[in-house]
Write a protein that holds these residues in place. Structure first.
Motif, PDB file in Angstrom:
ATOM      1  N   LEU A 240       0.828  -1.207   0.000  1.00 19.93           N
ATOM      2  CA  LEU A 240       0.000   0.000   0.000  1.00 19.93           C
ATOM      3  C   LEU A 240       0.863   1.257   0.000  1.00 19.93           C
ATOM      4  N   LYS A 241       1.930   1.247   0.782  1.00 20.34           N
ATOM      5  CA  LYS A 241       2.823   2.410   0.836  1.00 20.34           C
ATOM      6  C   LYS A 241       3.474   2.669  -0.516  1.00 20.34           C
ATOM      7  N   ASP A 242       3.807   1.594  -1.239  1.00 19.24           N
ATOM      8  CA  ASP A 242       4.391   1.747  -2.572  1.00 19.24           C
ATOM      9  C   ASP A 242       3.433   2.464  -3.523  1.00 19.24           C
ATOM     10  N   LYS A 243       2.142   2.389  -3.237  1.00 15.58           N
ATOM     11  CA  LYS A 243       1.131   3.054  -4.066  1.00 15.58           C
ATOM     12  C   LYS A 243       0.800   4.456  -3.549  1.00 15.58           C
ATOM     13  N   GLY A 244       1.513   4.873  -2.497  1.00 13.62           N
ATOM     14  CA  GLY A 244       1.278   6.200  -1.954  1.00 13.62           C
ATOM     15  C   GLY A 244       0.165   6.267  -0.933  1.00 13.62           C
ATOM     16  N   ILE A 245      -0.317   5.110  -0.457  1.00 13.69           N
ATOM     17  CA  ILE A 245      -1.373   5.090   0.555  1.00 13.69           C
ATOM     18  C   ILE A 245      -0.722   5.305   1.917  1.00 13.69           C
ATOM     19  N   PRO A 246      -1.208   6.265   2.717  1.00 16.89           N
ATOM     20  CA  PRO A 246      -0.539   6.622   3.984  1.00 16.89           C
ATOM     21  C   PRO A 246      -0.840   5.642   5.128  1.00 16.89           C
ATOM     22  N   VAL A 247      -0.213   4.489   5.107  1.00 20.46           N
ATOM     23  CA  VAL A 247      -0.408   3.494   6.160  1.00 20.46           C
ATOM     24  C   VAL A 247       0.935   3.110   6.777  1.00 20.46           C
ATOM     25  N   GLU A 248       0.873   2.621   8.018  1.00 22.99           N
ATOM     26  CA  GLU A 248       2.055   2.110   8.699  1.00 22.99           C
ATOM     27  C   GLU A 248       1.682   0.823   9.431  1.00 22.99           C
ATOM     28  N   TYR A 249       2.681  -0.013   9.640  1.00 24.31           N
ATOM     29  CA  TYR A 249       2.472  -1.257  10.383  1.00 24.31           C
ATOM     30  C   TYR A 249       2.835  -1.038  11.850  1.00 24.31           C
ATOM     31  N   ALA A 250       2.088  -1.677  12.750  1.00 27.81           N
ATOM     32  CA  ALA A 250       2.391  -1.615  14.181  1.00 27.81           C
ATOM     33  C   ALA A 250       2.373  -3.028  14.750  1.00 27.81           C
ATOM     34  N   GLN A 251       3.421  -3.375  15.477  1.00 26.13           N
ATOM     35  CA  GLN A 251       3.518  -4.694  16.082  1.00 26.13           C
ATOM     36  C   GLN A 251       2.820  -4.695  17.446  1.00 26.13           C
ATOM     37  N   PRO A 252       1.743  -5.470  17.608  1.00 22.70           N
ATOM     38  CA  PRO A 252       1.067  -5.505  18.914  1.00 22.70           C
ATOM     39  C   PRO A 252       1.976  -6.108  19.990  1.00 22.70           C
ATOM     40  N   LYS A 253       1.877  -5.574  21.210  1.00 13.68           N
ATOM     41  CA  LYS A 253       2.736  -6.069  22.287  1.00 13.68           C
ATOM     42  C   LYS A 253       2.434  -7.518  22.636  1.00 13.68           C
ATOM     43  N   GLU A 254       1.192  -7.975  22.329  1.00 12.77           N
ATOM     44  CA  GLU A 254       0.831  -9.370  22.595  1.00 12.77           C
ATOM     45  C   GLU A 254       1.377 -10.312  21.518  1.00 12.77           C
ATOM     46  N   GLY A 255       1.944  -9.726  20.464  1.00 11.52           N
ATOM     47  CA  GLY A 255       2.489 -10.508  19.360  1.00 11.52           C
ATOM     48  C   GLY A 255       1.593 -10.490  18.139  1.00 11.52           C
ATOM     49  N   ALA A 256       2.213 -10.539  16.961  1.00 12.63           N
ATOM     50  CA  ALA A 256       1.469 -10.732  15.725  1.00 12.63           C
ATOM     51  C   ALA A 256       1.220 -12.227  15.556  1.00 12.63           C
ATOM     52  N   VAL A 257       0.423 -12.599  14.564  1.00 10.09           N
ATOM     53  CA  VAL A 257       0.112 -14.011  14.321  1.00 10.09           C
ATOM     54  C   VAL A 257       0.840 -14.474  13.062  1.00 10.09           C
ATOM     55  N   VAL A 258       1.553 -15.571  13.189  1.00 10.11           N
ATOM     56  CA  VAL A 258       2.276 -16.117  12.038  1.00 10.11           C
ATOM     57  C   VAL A 258       1.285 -16.434  10.923  1.00 10.11           C
ATOM     58  N   LEU A 259       1.576 -15.930   9.737  1.00  2.85           N
ATOM     59  CA  LEU A 259       0.743 -16.190   8.561  1.00  2.85           C
ATOM     60  C   LEU A 259       1.668 -16.590   7.418  1.00  2.85           C
ATOM     61  N   MET A 260       1.632 -17.846   7.054  1.00  2.00           N
ATOM     62  CA  MET A 260       2.497 -18.365   6.001  1.00  2.00           C
ATOM     63  C   MET A 260       1.637 -18.773   4.813  1.00  2.00           C
ATOM     64  N   VAL A 261       2.014 -18.327   3.631  1.00  2.26           N
ATOM     65  CA  VAL A 261       1.355 -18.814   2.426  1.00  2.26           C
ATOM     66  C   VAL A 261       2.127 -20.033   1.943  1.00  2.26           C
ATOM     67  N   ALA A 262       1.443 -21.152   1.855  1.00  2.00           N
ATOM     68  CA  ALA A 262       2.090 -22.402   1.453  1.00  2.00           C
ATOM     69  C   ALA A 262       1.574 -22.852   0.093  1.00  2.00           C
TER      70      ALA A 262
END
Length: 350
Positions: A240-262
């Motif tokens: 999204l940022k590469d397209k100029g959309i003003p977003v940022e990622y934030a890591q939750p203190k409880e942890g993110a959830v592993v997401l693997m594309v297999a």
């Protein structure tokens, strides 16, 4: 007696038939089921062309969510219409358990992968690594003077009323991840989702502007100022940022959830050798470097190389966040998923 002209014509005709047959034999098509949008573009523009050229084959993508692709593969189990499919890890566990995948053949690529991406019996293997955390509308946060989110429970903050966009937990891995992390915070786990279902509507649910089936609308909703905060992956944020959309990622203190594309090679497909060859190429350092360069994916092959210092910095940040990432119990999830989907649709999205 056959004259010379007739003999020549017969020879030319016979050659044409042989040539036509050879051309037809070379013009094979592989059908690959995968998520559409950026993921599809990454592979059709950056990864598949090299394989197509080297093997004189056409690769056609069948786009859809992981649930869509699984449904198609299940419906055609007796006579598969696809050769390979890419699914989110949790959905892939269901696919392998249903006998839809054949074992990947041994090869050097499998030995180059990061630990933990080879699924049971090598019936599927992780291709693109990720995690679901929080993303936010940077422009809106700056204008409001809001600090970046730090917890999954920020989705329930009253200041975000009518500004939370949440993917449907019955259709999207992002939404399911967000719900299950909320459930954990409330004292539940994947074997006990009662805390989540009993408390979601009165907390996060009160803030939700819209439940969306996937993340395709987020770009538009950020630009129109409708969306402030939502579950998303670092890769999706980067796209999204590469397209100029003003977003940022934030890591939750409880942890993110592993997401693997297999990926898995679909059992009993019509081109088993060629499908296995494509699966091996997708796991190679060359293909994974191309994936990373084209679409900001995170490779599972340890020998894949980044193209720029900026990309190397992103990869380093990703691996740092992965240290606190949460792996869900997919056996427990899949055993109850249909029941959860029904409850979610009736209780949360009604």
């Amino acid at each position: 007696m056959i004259n010379r002209r007739t003999a020549l014509a017969s020879t030319v005709a016979a050659f044409a038939v042989v040539a036509s047959g050879a051309a037809m034999a070379q013009s094979k098509t592989l059908y690959v089921g995968m998520n559409g949008g950026n993921f599809e573009r990454t592979f059709t523009q950056g990864v598949f062309p090299e394989f197509e050229k080297a093997n004189d084959v056409k690769i056609v993508v069948v786009p859809g969510t992981s649930s869509d692709i699984l449904a198609k593969a299940t419906a055609a189990k007796g006579k598969p219409q696809m050769h390979i499919m890419f699914l989110d890890d949790g959905v892939m566990v269901r696919a392998t358990g249903a006998g839809l995948c054949e074992k990947l053949r041994p090869g050097p690529e499998l030995e180059e992968l990061v630990p933990g991406v080879r699924m049971k019996d090598d019936l599927a293997v992780g291709v693109d690594l990720g995690m679901t955390g929080l993303a936010y509308n940077k422009k809106m946060f700056d204008e409001k003077g809001w600090a970046a989110p730090t917890s999954w429970m920020d989705l329930a903050d009253p200041k975000f009323k009518g500004k939370v966009v949440f993917q449907s937990a019955s259709a999207s891995s992002f939404g399911l991840h967000g719900f299950l992390m909320f459930n954990r915070i409330q004292g539940g786990n994947e074997s006990n989702v009662e805390p989540g279902f009993s408390k979601f509507r009165e907390t996060i649910g009160k803030n939700v502007l819209e439940f969306i089936p996937n993340s395709a609308k987020i770009s538009e909703m950020v630009q129109t100022g409708e969306a402030a905060i939502f579950p998303l992956t670092p890769t999706a944020v980067a796209n999204l940022k590469d397209k100029g959309i003003p977003v940022e990622y934030a890591q939750p203190k409880e942890g993110a959830v592993v997401l693997m594309v297999a990926q898995c090679v679909i059992a009993n497909n019509s081109e088993p050798d060629l499908a296995q060859k494509l699966a091996a190429y997708v796991l190679s350092a060359d293909a994974q470097s191309r994936m990373m360069a084209t679409g900001s994916g995170v490779p599972s092959n340890t020998k894949a190389r980044t193209a720029t210092p900026e990309a190397e910095a992103k990869l380093k940040a990703f691996h740092s966040n992965m240290k606190s990432a949460v792996t869900l119990d997919w056996d427990a999830i899949n055993a109850k998923r249909p029941e959860w989907n029904s409850r979610w649709n009736k209780m949360i999205e009604r």
